[in-house]
Design a protein around this motif. Sequence first.
Motif: not given
Length: 323
Positions: A150, A153-154
């Motif tokens: 993980y 998102s970016h």
Amino acid sequence: MYYIGVDLGGSSIKAGLVTEQGNIVMKGQKQTKVKEGSEVVIRDMASLIEELLEESELDGREVGGIGVGIPGAAREDGLVYFATNIFWTNVPLGSQLKGMTNKSVHVANDATMAAVAEYTLGITKGSANSLFITLGTGVGGGVIINHQVYSGSHGIGTELGHMVVGKNPDYDCTCGNNGCWETFASGTAMKNHARRLLEQGHESILPDLAKGDPEGINIRNLFDGFRQKDEVCIQVVNRMTRYLASGIANLINIFDPEVIALGGGISASADCFLEDLKALVAQRIYVKSMNVTRIEISQLGNDAGIIGAAMYAKTMESNSPSP
């Protein structure tokens, strides 16, 4: 199939040829020529990879891809947003290295790569949810959730060292904020705190351990002094342990991991603080009756960056859609 793992640091570029099982076949390194700019560094990286392939006498088709761990944050396509200790901003590492090697390149934070290494072969092997925390000059982190890396998102998530855990009256973090975890729990924080105590007139054996140079105090000096029951060193190590516990408790409350692995230079002296750390974390987690997260010392040491980068490349290659 083999994979190339690259660990890019401020002083050296380390690279290795790694099997699908995570075993290093051979490795090498070059100096990181930070002052000569990113293009020179990337060319040296490509040259080091080429040397490994030539020495191995492998057909290039037997190498599935390249993983690169960087001391910063990067986008999925390999654009390095920033890597402060090598002075990079918006460097297209992925595309440039791919052009030089004709291999797919996968870039992520170096602590993320170390987390992948520990998950593959180390102390967190097989754990569905685990964290890797590197305790060195700063504090870095890698996160595995449901057996998957993980990074947000970016590509800029899991900057664990920049979680704010208090107000630091002495100095701001290099990121510009005040109170970041790494300004309390890193090697830099420990050395700064020791110097402040010495400036206040506290008696200590530290000047002798550092050969009379307060600026030369290092982490080994602090832990050696702690073992010799030096009061300044005890204060420094205990303060680091308290703040480390606060941050880890926060992370347990957020992620509920099975295992947290500690790496980096500070972890080498875990005999001085690990049991106290576990006790403090147990006091600070939200569900105190479920103190089930294991806190362990990482197993792979200096090879974690190479192994993790290679295994990250393997994972990304297997997840890529067929052409």
